[in-house]
Design a protein around this motif. Structure first.
Motif, mmCIF file in Angstrom:
data_model
loop_
_atom_site.group_PDB
_atom_site.id
_atom_site.type_symbol
_atom_site.label_atom_id
_atom_site.label_comp_id
_atom_site.label_asym_id
_atom_site.label_seq_id
_atom_site.Cartn_x
_atom_site.Cartn_y
_atom_site.Cartn_z
ATOM 1 N N ALA A 58 0.834 -1.208 0.000
ATOM 2 C CA ALA A 58 0.000 0.000 0.000
ATOM 3 C C ALA A 58 0.867 1.256 0.000
ATOM 4 C CB ALA A 58 -0.952 -0.011 1.183
ATOM 5 N N ALA A 59 1.897 1.250 -0.843
ATOM 6 C CA ALA A 59 2.850 2.363 -0.897
ATOM 7 C C ALA A 59 2.460 3.444 -1.906
ATOM 8 C CB ALA A 59 4.231 1.809 -1.250
ATOM 9 N N ILE A 60 1.392 3.205 -2.666
ATOM 10 C CA ILE A 60 0.973 4.168 -3.694
ATOM 11 C C ILE A 60 -0.331 4.822 -3.265
ATOM 12 C CG2 ILE A 60 0.268 4.452 -6.096
ATOM 13 C CD1 ILE A 60 1.876 1.843 -6.679
ATOM 14 N N GLU A 61 -0.334 6.155 -3.242
ATOM 15 C CA GLU A 61 -1.541 6.894 -2.887
ATOM 16 C C GLU A 61 -1.977 7.710 -4.096
ATOM 17 O OE1 GLU A 61 -2.944 10.360 0.191
ATOM 18 O OE2 GLU A 61 -1.535 8.854 0.918
ATOM 19 N N VAL A 62 -3.250 7.618 -4.417
ATOM 20 C CA VAL A 62 -3.808 8.328 -5.562
ATOM 21 C C VAL A 62 -4.832 9.342 -5.071
ATOM 22 C CG1 VAL A 62 -5.115 8.083 -7.699
ATOM 23 C CG2 VAL A 62 -3.485 6.307 -7.039
ATOM 24 N N ALA A 63 -4.621 10.603 -5.450
ATOM 25 C CA ALA A 63 -5.587 11.666 -5.136
ATOM 26 C C ALA A 63 -6.316 11.991 -6.424
ATOM 27 C CB ALA A 63 -4.870 12.892 -4.589
#
Length: 66
Positions: A58-63
């Protein structure tokens, strides 16, 4: 869309690179994610979402609203 990655969380699985190679890469020495495009074009959005969904750390965050 704006993407951020947490290099400390990344385990180097490389799924993001396989799914969206125009947006993500990996460092040669340890396999940690490298963000190539923090605001990718719309044709990459679905692939970025998939990359974030399959990331085991869960190292990728998408806004979405960026």
């Amino acid at each position: 869309m704006k993407i951020t990655v947490d290099e400390d969380k990344c385990c180097g699985a490389g799924q993001c690179v396989l799914i969206a190679p125009e947006v993500f890469d990996q460092r040669d020495d340890d396999g940690i994610v490298v963000l190539l495009d923090a605001a990718p074009p719309e044709d990459q959005h679905a692939l970025v979402r998939e990359s974030a969904a399959v990331c085991p750390a869960a190292a990728i965050e998408v806004a979405e609203d960026a």
